[in-house]
Every structure is written in structure tokens, then in C-alpha cells.
Design a protein around this motif. Structure first.
Motif, PDB file in Angstrom:
ATOM      1  N   MET A   1       0.846  -1.171   0.000  1.00  0.00           N
ATOM      2  CA  MET A   1       0.000   0.000   0.000  1.00  0.00           C
ATOM      3  C   MET A   1       0.888   1.229   0.000  1.00  0.00           C
ATOM      4  N   TYR A   2       0.582   2.177  -0.858  1.00  0.00           N
ATOM      5  CA  TYR A   2       1.376   3.380  -0.986  1.00  0.00           C
ATOM      6  C   TYR A   2       0.828   4.469  -0.072  1.00  0.00           C
ATOM      7  N   ASN A  42      -5.403   0.250  -6.724  1.00  0.00           N
ATOM      8  CA  ASN A  42      -5.497   0.042  -5.285  1.00  0.00           C
ATOM      9  C   ASN A  42      -4.734  -1.214  -4.896  1.00  0.00           C
ATOM     10  N   ARG A  43      -3.874  -1.087  -3.922  1.00  0.00           N
ATOM     11  CA  ARG A  43      -3.153  -2.233  -3.367  1.00  0.00           C
ATOM     12  C   ARG A  43      -3.843  -2.651  -2.077  1.00  0.00           C
ATOM     13  N   CYS A  44      -3.965  -3.937  -1.877  1.00  0.00           N
ATOM     14  CA  CYS A  44      -4.621  -4.463  -0.687  1.00  0.00           C
ATOM     15  C   CYS A  44      -3.764  -4.195   0.545  1.00  0.00           C
ATOM     16  N   GLY A  48      -1.131  -6.817  -0.356  1.00  0.00           N
ATOM     17  CA  GLY A  48      -0.374  -5.994  -1.291  1.00  0.00           C
ATOM     18  C   GLY A  48      -0.694  -6.232  -2.755  1.00  0.00           C
ATOM     19  N   LYS A  49      -1.617  -7.129  -3.067  1.00  0.00           N
ATOM     20  CA  LYS A  49      -1.962  -7.399  -4.464  1.00  0.00           C
ATOM     21  C   LYS A  49      -3.054  -6.430  -4.926  1.00  0.00           C
ATOM     22  N   SER A  50      -3.310  -6.419  -6.232  1.00  0.00           N
ATOM     23  CA  SER A  50      -4.216  -5.400  -6.767  1.00  0.00           C
ATOM     24  C   SER A  50      -5.403  -5.981  -7.532  1.00  0.00           C
ATOM     25  N   TRP A  52      -9.303  -7.099  -7.394  1.00  0.00           N
ATOM     26  CA  TRP A  52     -10.449  -6.797  -6.540  1.00  0.00           C
ATOM     27  C   TRP A  52     -11.737  -7.282  -7.185  1.00  0.00           C
ATOM     28  N   CYS A  61     -10.714  -7.979  -1.797  1.00  0.00           N
ATOM     29  CA  CYS A  61      -9.494  -8.492  -2.408  1.00  0.00           C
ATOM     30  C   CYS A  61      -9.739  -9.922  -2.892  1.00  0.00           C
TER      31      CYS A  61
END
Length: 93
Positions: A1-2, A42-44, A48-50, A52, A61
Motif C-alpha cells: 500500500m502506498y 489500489n493495493r490491498c 499488497g496485491k491489486s 479486486w 481483495c
């Protein structure tokens, strides 16, 4: 997540205590709340995966089943919708 360098999460507590903005005070009071935004990647926060599964009110997720509320839905107040189809006042209108 950023998290951007300017986010409230990355700032020291003494800097946050000096803020006068009502938005910053609200974030301090409720804490950090991740949300799913439709216009960005969006990162979970869990894995951390994207990938959805997006519904009407939340996104889940595809890997770890972490659910996030949709930002566009969370920004609007929830109001009940009352409809009457066979009342005398509805027929008169």
C-alpha cells in the motif's frame, strides 16, 4: 500500500498537534481508514496485491478477502428512501 510522504500517517505526533485544519483534526480523531478508489490502482492493505471484486458498496481483495468501502459511497451520507405507490396523496400528484 502506498502512503504519500505528505500523508497524516507519516507525520510525527507533535506536528499533527499543531494543525488547525478541521480535515486534519478529523483524521486524527477517527484514525487512518483505507478506502477503494475507482480511478487509481489500489493495493490491498492485507496482502499488497491489486485484484479486486468490486460491488455496489465495497470492494473485496480476490486473494485474501480483505474488504474496503468504496470511497465514492463513503463520501455520501446514507439517507433512507421512502416510496409510497398507492397512497391517496401519491395518486393526486
Amino acid at each position: 500500500m502506498y502512503l504519500s510522504p505528505r500523508s497524516f500517517v507519516n507525520r510525527p505526533q507533535d506536528v499533527l498537534a499543531e494543525t488547525n485544519s478541521p480535515q486534519e483534526a478529523a483524521v486524527l480523531q477517527r484514525g487512518y481508514q483505507p478506502m477503494y478508489h475507482l480511478d487509481i490502482v489500489n493495493r490491498c492493505p492485507g496482502c499488497g496485491k491489486s485484484h479486486w471484486h468490486v460491488g455496489r458498496f465495497s470492494a473485496e481483495c480476490a486473494h485474501c478477502e480483505t474488504a474496503l468501502p468504496l470511497a465514492i459511497v463513503s463520501s455520501q451520507p446514507m439517507e433512507p428512501r421512502f416510496t409510497e405507490s398507492f397512497s391517496k396523496t401519491a395518486m393526486a400528484a
